[in-house]
Design an enzyme around this catalytic site. Structure first.
Site, PDB file in Angstrom:
ATOM      1  N   ARG A  67      -4.159 -50.069  63.180  1.00 16.14           N
ATOM      2  CA  ARG A  67      -5.503 -50.621  63.049  1.00 16.14           C
ATOM      3  C   ARG A  67      -6.568 -49.669  63.583  1.00 16.14           C
ATOM      4  O   ARG A  67      -7.624 -49.484  62.986  1.00 16.14           O
ATOM      5  CB  ARG A  67      -5.543 -51.957  63.813  1.00 16.14           C
ATOM      6  CG  ARG A  67      -6.604 -52.904  63.354  1.00 16.14           C
ATOM      7  CD  ARG A  67      -6.484 -54.234  64.077  1.00 16.14           C
ATOM      8  NE  ARG A  67      -5.501 -55.120  63.504  1.00 16.14           N
ATOM      9  CZ  ARG A  67      -5.676 -55.825  62.363  1.00 16.14           C
ATOM     10  NH1 ARG A  67      -6.795 -55.727  61.704  1.00 16.14           N
ATOM     11  NH2 ARG A  67      -4.728 -56.614  61.922  1.00 16.14           N
ATOM     12  N   HIS A 111     -20.025 -65.839  57.707  1.00 24.02           N
ATOM     13  CA  HIS A 111     -18.824 -66.664  57.755  1.00 24.02           C
ATOM     14  C   HIS A 111     -19.133 -68.013  57.113  1.00 24.02           C
ATOM     15  O   HIS A 111     -20.183 -68.605  57.380  1.00 24.02           O
ATOM     16  CB  HIS A 111     -18.371 -66.848  59.209  1.00 24.02           C
ATOM     17  CG  HIS A 111     -17.085 -67.616  59.309  1.00 24.02           C
ATOM     18  ND1 HIS A 111     -15.870 -67.064  58.990  1.00 24.02           N
ATOM     19  CD2 HIS A 111     -16.845 -68.905  59.653  1.00 24.02           C
ATOM     20  CE1 HIS A 111     -14.923 -67.972  59.146  1.00 24.02           C
ATOM     21  NE2 HIS A 111     -15.485 -69.100  59.550  1.00 24.02           N
ATOM     22  N   THR A 143     -19.265 -59.593  67.667  1.00 23.19           N
ATOM     23  CA  THR A 143     -18.777 -59.178  68.975  1.00 23.19           C
ATOM     24  C   THR A 143     -17.254 -59.150  68.897  1.00 23.19           C
ATOM     25  O   THR A 143     -16.687 -59.332  67.819  1.00 23.19           O
ATOM     26  CB  THR A 143     -19.229 -60.169  70.067  1.00 23.19           C
ATOM     27  OG1 THR A 143     -18.681 -61.447  69.756  1.00 23.19           O
ATOM     28  CG2 THR A 143     -20.742 -60.249  70.163  1.00 23.19           C
ATOM     29  N   GLU A 145     -15.150 -61.217  69.717  1.00 19.68           N
ATOM     30  CA  GLU A 145     -14.523 -62.499  69.407  1.00 19.68           C
ATOM     31  C   GLU A 145     -14.473 -62.704  67.893  1.00 19.68           C
ATOM     32  O   GLU A 145     -15.504 -62.578  67.220  1.00 19.68           O
ATOM     33  CB  GLU A 145     -15.365 -63.616  70.049  1.00 19.68           C
ATOM     34  CG  GLU A 145     -14.783 -64.994  69.915  1.00 19.68           C
ATOM     35  CD  GLU A 145     -15.829 -66.058  70.237  1.00 19.68           C
ATOM     36  OE1 GLU A 145     -15.555 -67.226  69.987  1.00 19.68           O
ATOM     37  OE2 GLU A 145     -16.916 -65.697  70.729  1.00 19.68           O
TER      38      GLU A 145
HETATM   39  C1  GAR Z   1     -17.865 -65.208  51.610  1.00 23.11           C
HETATM   40  O1  GAR Z   1     -17.775 -66.574  51.342  1.00 23.11           O
HETATM   41  C2  GAR Z   1     -17.887 -64.934  53.098  1.00 23.11           C
HETATM   42  O2  GAR Z   1     -18.543 -65.940  53.806  1.00 23.11           O
HETATM   43  C3  GAR Z   1     -16.414 -64.892  53.424  1.00 23.11           C
HETATM   44  O3  GAR Z   1     -15.850 -64.193  52.339  1.00 23.11           O
HETATM   45  C4  GAR Z   1     -16.588 -64.490  51.162  1.00 23.11           C
HETATM   46  C5  GAR Z   1     -16.885 -63.211  50.410  1.00 23.11           C
HETATM   47  O4  GAR Z   1     -17.491 -63.484  49.185  1.00 23.11           O
HETATM   48  N1  GAR Z   1     -16.169 -64.237  54.672  1.00 23.11           N
HETATM   49  C6  GAR Z   1     -15.256 -64.654  55.572  1.00 23.11           C
HETATM   50  O5  GAR Z   1     -14.525 -65.598  55.389  1.00 23.11           O
HETATM   51  C7  GAR Z   1     -15.218 -63.841  56.870  1.00 23.11           C
HETATM   52  N2  GAR Z   1     -14.438 -64.503  57.857  1.00 23.11           N
HETATM   53  P1  GAR Z   1     -18.210 -62.338  48.351  1.00 23.11           P
HETATM   54  O6  GAR Z   1     -17.221 -61.162  48.279  1.00 23.11           O
HETATM   55  O7  GAR Z   1     -18.445 -62.927  47.007  1.00 23.11           O
HETATM   56  O8  GAR Z   1     -19.469 -61.963  49.065  1.00 23.11           O
END
Ligand code: GAR
Length: 215
Positions: A67, A111, A143, A145
């Site tokens: 990573r 998110h 951050t 978290e």
């Molecule tokens: C979005 O809904 C975003 O909120 C989520 O991935 C999707 C990407 O859509 N992100 C997460 O879940 C991060 N934890 P997109 O590629 O069409 O923008």
């Protein structure tokens, strides 16, 4: 070239990327997208970026020993574009503390939940299963978290009788496409800061859940 230099990281469709491209092209954002980087060569967001004339890079995490090695290569790539702001837009990788610290105060994530509720995956189904009355999305500074970090802006939609995860996801996506460009706009205008006590907009401390977009 003028304004802030934005680098967007994606893994998939890139509809949030598209929403930001559209607002840059409309002149609403005082900046430019210097590059779009994906960890997946097949991400449709790369096509969106290329169509918009934006440089694209693919960095396959599977090609790295661990990573940290991936994150270090990612940092080098991002820094080669002299990024002022790094935008995670559906970038489905957990980032190392080294990465997160390097971009402290200039790293955004979106998110699909009203954080701190429903961190992680399958947020729409979980909101339904928990009998929530509303659901939504959050843009936040990143951050160490996971899906944590001080909130910048949230938007919500009511959960209605007969809702299912697909319908909810679609409505939340529409909200994402409004709040993410807005957060980028504020940052590029110098209106948003991550400070010790929280996030400030025009010098005023935002509530812990961020600015609430009104319908
Ligand atoms: C979005 O809904 C975003 O909120 C989520 O991935 C999707 C990407 O859509 N992100 C997460 O879940 C991060 N934890 P997109 O590629 O069409 O923008």
């Amino acid at each position: 070239m003028s304004g802030k230099r934005i680098v967007v990281l994606i893994s998939g469709s890139g509809s949030n990327l598209q929403a930001i491209i559209d607002r840059v092209n409309a002149g609403a954002i005082a900046g430019e997208i210097a590059a779009v980087i994906s960890n997946r060569a097949s991400a449709y967001g790369l096509t969106r970026a290329a169509d918009a004339g934006i440089e694209t890079r693919v960095l396959d995490h599977k090609a790295f020993a661990d990573r940290l090695a991936f994150d270090q290569a990612l940092m080098e790539t991002i820094d080669s574009y002299a990024a002022d702001l790094v935008v995670l837009a559906g970038f489905m990788r957990i980032l190392t503390p080294e990465f997160v610290r390097h971009y402290n105060g200039r790293l955004f994530n979106i998110h699909p939940s009203l954080l701190p509720k429903f961190k992680g995956l399958h947020t729409h189904q979980r909101a339904l299963d928990e009998g929530e009355r509303e659901h939504g999305c959050t843009v936040h500074f990143v951050t160490e978290e996971l899906d944590g970090g001080p909130a910048i802006i949230q938007a919500a939609t009511a959960i209605v009788a007969g809702d299912n995860a697909d319908a909810l996801q679609q409505r939340v996506h529409q909200l994402e496409h409004r709040i993410y460009p807005l957060a980028v706009e504020w940052f590029c205008a110098g209106r948003l800061q991550l400070e010790a006590q929280g996030v400030t907009l025009d010098g005023d401390l935002l509530p812990g859940s961020g600015y609430r977009l009104q319908e």
